[in-house]
Design a protein around this motif. Structure first.
Motif, PDB file in Angstrom:
ATOM      1  N   THR A 547      92.809  31.532 -46.511  1.00 21.91           N
ATOM      2  CA  THR A 547      93.165  32.796 -47.164  1.00 21.91           C
ATOM      3  C   THR A 547      92.457  33.963 -46.493  1.00 21.91           C
ATOM      4  OG1 THR A 547      93.398  31.591 -49.237  1.00 21.91           O
ATOM      5  CG2 THR A 547      93.288  33.996 -49.358  1.00 21.91           C
ATOM      6  N   ARG A 548      93.237  34.877 -45.963  1.00 22.03           N
ATOM      7  CA  ARG A 548      92.677  36.044 -45.289  1.00 22.03           C
ATOM      8  C   ARG A 548      92.597  37.255 -46.200  1.00 22.03           C
ATOM      9  NH1 ARG A 548      91.439  40.268 -43.654  1.00 22.03           N
ATOM     10  NH2 ARG A 548      90.801  40.882 -41.549  1.00 22.03           N
ATOM     11  N   THR A 549      93.611  37.456 -47.034  1.00 19.49           N
ATOM     12  CA  THR A 549      93.645  38.611 -47.925  1.00 19.49           C
ATOM     13  C   THR A 549      94.546  38.297 -49.117  1.00 19.49           C
ATOM     14  OG1 THR A 549      93.368  40.162 -46.083  1.00 19.49           O
ATOM     15  CG2 THR A 549      94.195  41.075 -48.135  1.00 19.49           C
ATOM     16  N   GLU A 550      94.171  38.814 -50.278  1.00 18.33           N
ATOM     17  CA  GLU A 550      95.020  38.735 -51.469  1.00 18.33           C
ATOM     18  C   GLU A 550      95.668  40.086 -51.706  1.00 18.33           C
ATOM     19  OE1 GLU A 550      94.485  37.128 -55.975  1.00 18.33           O
ATOM     20  OE2 GLU A 550      93.145  38.762 -55.379  1.00 18.33           O
ATOM     21  N   GLY A 706      86.714  37.023 -51.658  1.00 13.96           N
ATOM     22  CA  GLY A 706      85.293  37.078 -51.350  1.00 13.96           C
ATOM     23  C   GLY A 706      84.495  36.116 -52.198  1.00 13.96           C
ATOM     24  N   ASN A 707      85.133  35.535 -53.191  1.00 12.31           N
ATOM     25  CA  ASN A 707      84.496  34.528 -54.046  1.00 12.31           C
ATOM     26  C   ASN A 707      85.274  33.217 -53.919  1.00 12.31           C
ATOM     27  OD1 ASN A 707      84.035  37.350 -55.276  1.00 12.31           O
ATOM     28  ND2 ASN A 707      82.460  36.128 -56.281  1.00 12.31           N
ATOM     29  N   GLU A 708      86.314  33.079 -54.753  1.00 10.45           N
ATOM     30  CA  GLU A 708      87.135  31.866 -54.662  1.00 10.45           C
ATOM     31  C   GLU A 708      88.093  31.902 -53.474  1.00 10.45           C
ATOM     32  OE1 GLU A 708      85.094  32.344 -57.876  1.00 10.45           O
ATOM     33  OE2 GLU A 708      86.872  33.653 -57.792  1.00 10.45           O
ATOM     34  N   LEU A 709      88.482  33.092 -53.086  1.00 13.32           N
ATOM     35  CA  LEU A 709      89.457  33.253 -52.018  1.00 13.32           C
ATOM     36  C   LEU A 709      88.744  33.692 -50.755  1.00 13.32           C
ATOM     37  CD1 LEU A 709      92.148  35.202 -54.066  1.00 13.32           C
ATOM     38  CD2 LEU A 709      92.120  32.756 -53.549  1.00 13.32           C
ATOM     39  N   GLY A 710      88.917  32.929 -49.680  1.00 10.07           N
ATOM     40  CA  GLY A 710      88.255  33.273 -48.438  1.00 10.07           C
ATOM     41  C   GLY A 710      88.772  32.459 -47.289  1.00 10.07           C
TER      42      GLY A 710
END
Length: 833
Positions: A547-550, A706-710
């Motif tokens: 995951t790069r960006t949400e 930055g937490n779960e997504l990265g």
């Protein structure tokens, strides 16, 4: 000299040589390293060579851990002794709060696999009797680190690099970079000795490189000018002194091993042995930055005059901690420049706006970080992504449109001063604030707002009492439940039971439009694109499938989209988006991208009484039905009018309650704030800060970037298959599928201590074995206990799974709950009139 290379590394200190070595080890056979003077002639030569594993950052902890392990292998590979003295590191605490800091850090150490031990004052005194332990609470001890000779380890890495085919050229200065469209044309000038100075000669040459890495240390500002970008890496003076022999130490060493590196964090210094004496390295207040606009040509391996008055307090505290040192006179002193960044972490990754240009700048602990930086940056360059999420070190975490030299200088001085100041997870450092403020800042401040800072923007963390006594500490920080905790509880409760208003103006916002916009975004993101007037949550992936960006994508027209993403990552998201669009424009057609982050303010209003507030101010032919599910369904967007303010209203709520995001022209924000505040008064509307919102989103299992997504987990591993459309082709799809599910994101409810909640850095255990880590943590007002989100092995990611979580040094019971434990069927968020 070669005229073309695969990769050119600029800078011959410890960081640059490590990068060259690791690029070659990763398989790039055509690598060159350039140094304008001699290897190690920058900050490397006067570094104390300490290798502290202690770090609150997950990514930086991995980097430091790799360095310590890697340096121990260099002699076997190169035949050169890197001068590694594995004496350990004793970090002492004078207060319980300092011990709390160490206990929080220990959770990070557990997740990385860094060994540590706890020691009592009595144990310290028994083992190292020269240390005065009378006022100590305890210490954390790392047995595997110590210190190293910076020049020796650099030369060992340089030899290893040469053995792997790297060409190292000295006395060449880079004077220009030009991107040709396929590679970099780099202009070099031969540097020569003249009267003890290093000066430019008339000899010049050029070299082309597919990739360039800058590791220019104190010369980062010159590098920034050559590249036309902002690099907030500026040196700060750092002093350390060496004493004559201490007779008591000499006598002790006749029958005892060397002391560990001693750190008295509350006294703001480190001390280690040096030939029968001591080296003292203080991190004092008021150390100035140097070379804001570049290093003078006359400055080589030089030092500044010592300022003993500035470090008198730290010197006296060393004598207090090591009483025998009082008899040892001063033998030598050093005061040299060491680069810092505003948050103290280095800049490692792609240069903003540039192709195949990589930065490795701003290393305040360069010797410690050099090995790991080379390893993980080589992974980024060669494989497309590192095995750990490097976003927290990415150079694009700082904006290019607002960052200035003055800002960098003042924040870097602050970062230096804060090396040993307690690193509360809820800390907010004051320098250069407020700088970026939304129009409603003053109104919110007058109502008790206590602000945090994201991307330079002030945003409320919580709202404190207006009638507080004079001695009330709004900024009370803690490793447990700080002074702000009860106010955040009240705010979260207001959203769950009534209505709350949140300032989300700091959100990143981009408009993507043009003939190629739809095809591009369909390829760029992994979910279906929404229909006009609707929204979707989706993810842009890395080439590695992580995951790069949400993004929340709002479709405004057939070929026009409004993208909303995390507020702290504007330059990071924008750079990736623009580069991807440029790459695909020839295939998809013209794509226009506009950064509109500062054009739109955002208020998020949420809670069961939200419609009551908005119905009082909405201008519509039938206000009573304007916000109904029929006319304004969940996950849709409409242009509405609130009083005289035009609003792009989006029916989403990061809190999981009935709610809307109200995107409005920034110049009308104060008008809208006053309007909503008045309309909300009869319904008890409460102003709500980011901390309460963070708790609420965990009750809904909403992942945070930055937490779960990265960049170390895929959307499937984040357990978000509903936002991944496998029926279409998208960037990173094949690599995402090939990765499978290595770990899985879960939400856990925790029977934790009465005075503390997890912060999202804690290790998870089953039967005494580490099985995962938290990535978020906090308190749940819905369940009356601690809550967290994190990753565990896939077989453990099932509802009802019992776990243990390490909080403040103690293991507490935790249980995996269902996804979205609060309102799992989304009945509240879809509530109709």
């Amino acid at each position: 000299m070669k005229t073309h290379v695969k990769a050119l590394v600029v800078g011959g200190g410890a960081v640059g040589t490590s990068i060259a070595y690791h690029l070659a080890r990763a398989g790039w056979s055509d690598v060159m390293l350039l140094e304008r003077d001699e290897l190690t002639s920058g900050s490397t030569w006067h570094a104390a060579g300490l290798l502290p594993l202690f770090n609150m950052s997950y990514a930086t902890s991995h980097i430091h851990d790799y360095s310590v392990r890697f340096y121990k292998t260099l002699e076997e590979e190169t035949g050169l002794n890197a001068g590694f003295s594995v004496v350990g590191n004793l970090r002492m605490a004078q207060t319980q709060e300092r011990m709390d800091e160490y206990m929080l850090y220990a959770s990070t150490a557990e997740t990385v696999g860094i060994p540590y031990e706890w020691m009592t004052p009595a144990q310290i005194k028994e083992r190292w009797p020269l240390v005065n332990c009378d006022d100590l609470k305890g210490a954390i001890y790392h047995p595997t680190d110590g210190y190293i000779n910076p020049a020796d380890v650099t030369m060992a890495m340089a030899k290893g690099a040469r053995q792997r085919g790297v060409v190292i050229e000295r006395k060449w200065q880079v004077d220009g970079y030009e991107w040709t469209g396929s590679d970099w044309r780099v202009t070099l000038t031969r540097m020569v000795e003249k009267g003890g100075n290093l000066v430019a000669s008339e000899e010049q040459t050029t070299i082309t490189a597919e990739h360039v890495v800058t590791a220019t240390g104190n010369h980062a500002q010159r590098t920034a000018r050559l590249l036309g970008i902002t690099i907030p890496a500026i040196p700060v003076e750092h002093q350390f002194i060496v004493t004559e022999q201490d007779p008591a130490l000499v006598a002790y060493r006749k029958s005892n091993p060397e002391h560990p590196v001693l750190r008295d964090a509350d006294a703001k210094w480190y001390v280690r042995e040096e030939r029968g004496g001591w080296i003292l390295g203080p991190y004092e207040r008021n150390a100035p930055v140097r070379f804001e606009y570049g290093v003078p040509d006359s400055f080589r391996a030089d030092l500044f005059p010592l300022d003993l008055e500035r470090i008198e307090e730290e010197y006296m505290s060393m004598i207090h901690r090591l009483p025998s040192s009082e008899s040892a006179g001063l033998k030598d002193d050093y005061n040299g420049p060491i680069c810092y960044t505003p948050d103290g972490n280095p800049l490692v990754g792609p240069a903003p706006g540039l192709r195949n240009m990589w930065l490795a700048e701003g290393f305040s602990f360069g010797i410690t970080a050099a090995g790991g930086t080379g390893h993980y940056l080589a992974q980024l360059m060669v494989e497309g992504e590192a095995e750990i999420d490097m976003a927290s070190l990415d150079p694009r975490r700082y904006g290019q449109d607002w960052m200035t030299t003055e800002y960098g200088a003042r924040k870097n001085e602050e970062a230096y001063e804060h090396v040993y100041i307690l690193h509360h997870p809820d800390e907010e450092r004051p320098a250069c604030r407020p700088l970026r403020t939304a129009p409603a800042y003053d109104r919110q401040k007058a109502r008790g707002a206590q602000f945090g800072c994201a991307n330079g923007f002030e945003r409320p963390n919580y709202f404190g009492p207006l009638d507080a006594p004079e001695n009330f500490d709004h900024d009370a920080r803690s490793f447990r439940r700080g002074g702000w905790w009860q106010y955040a509880v009240d705010e979260a409760t207001a959203v769950r039971e009534g209505v709350g208003l949140i300032d989300a103006t700091a959100f990143t916002k981009h408009v993507v439009k043009g003939p190629g916009a739809t095809q591009f975004l369909d390829w760029f993101t992994c979910n279906k694109l929404p229909k006009v007037g609707r929204i979707n949550l989706t993810y842009a992936l890395t080439a590695a499938g992580t995951t790069r960006t949400e993004y929340t994508i709002v479709r405004l027209a057939e070929d026009e989209y409004y993208l909303v993403s995390a507020g702290a990552w504007t330059a990071y998201d924008g750079d990736y988006l623009r580069k991807a669009a440029e790459d695909k424009a020839p295939e998809f057609g013209y794509i226009e991208i506009q950064d509109v982050a500062t054009q739109w303010g955002v208020f998020a209003i949420a809670g069961p009484k939200t419609r009551d507030v908005l119905n009082a101010v909405i201008k519509d032919a039938d206000p009573s039905t304007a916000l109904s599910n029929k006319r304004f369904p969940w996950l849709s967007c409409r242009d509405i009018e609130l009083g005289m303010c035009p609003v792009r209203a989006i029916r989403v709520a990061y809190t999981g309650e009935l709610g809307w995001e109200l995107h409005h022209p920034i110049e009308m924000q104060n008008y809208l704030f006053d309007l909503l505040e008045k309309a909300g008064e009869p319904h008890g509307m409460k102003l709500v800060g980011a901390r309460a919102q963070n708790w609420l989103r965990q009750e809904k299992s909403y992942r945070a970037f930055g937490n779960e997504l990265g960049r170390d987990a895929t959307p499937i591993e984040a357990d978000l298959p509903r936002f991944v459309d496998l029926s279409k082709e998208f960037h990173g799809k094949a690599t995402m599928e090939a990765l499978g599910v290595r770990s899985k994101c879960v939400t856990v409810l925790i029977d934790g201590p009465d005075d503390a909640d997890p912060w999202g850095r804690e290790a998870l255990f089953v039967d005494g074995k580490k099985v995962g880590r938290l990535t978020s943590g906090g308190y749940s007002v819905a369940f009356g206990k601690s809550i967290g989100m994190g990753y565990v092995a896939p077989e453990l990611a099932k509802e009802g799974q019992k776990l243990k979580v390490l909080i403040m040094g103690t293991l507490y019971d935790a249980e995996v709950t269902c996804d979205s434990p609060y309102d799992p069927k989304n009945e509240t968020i879809r509530k109709d009139v």
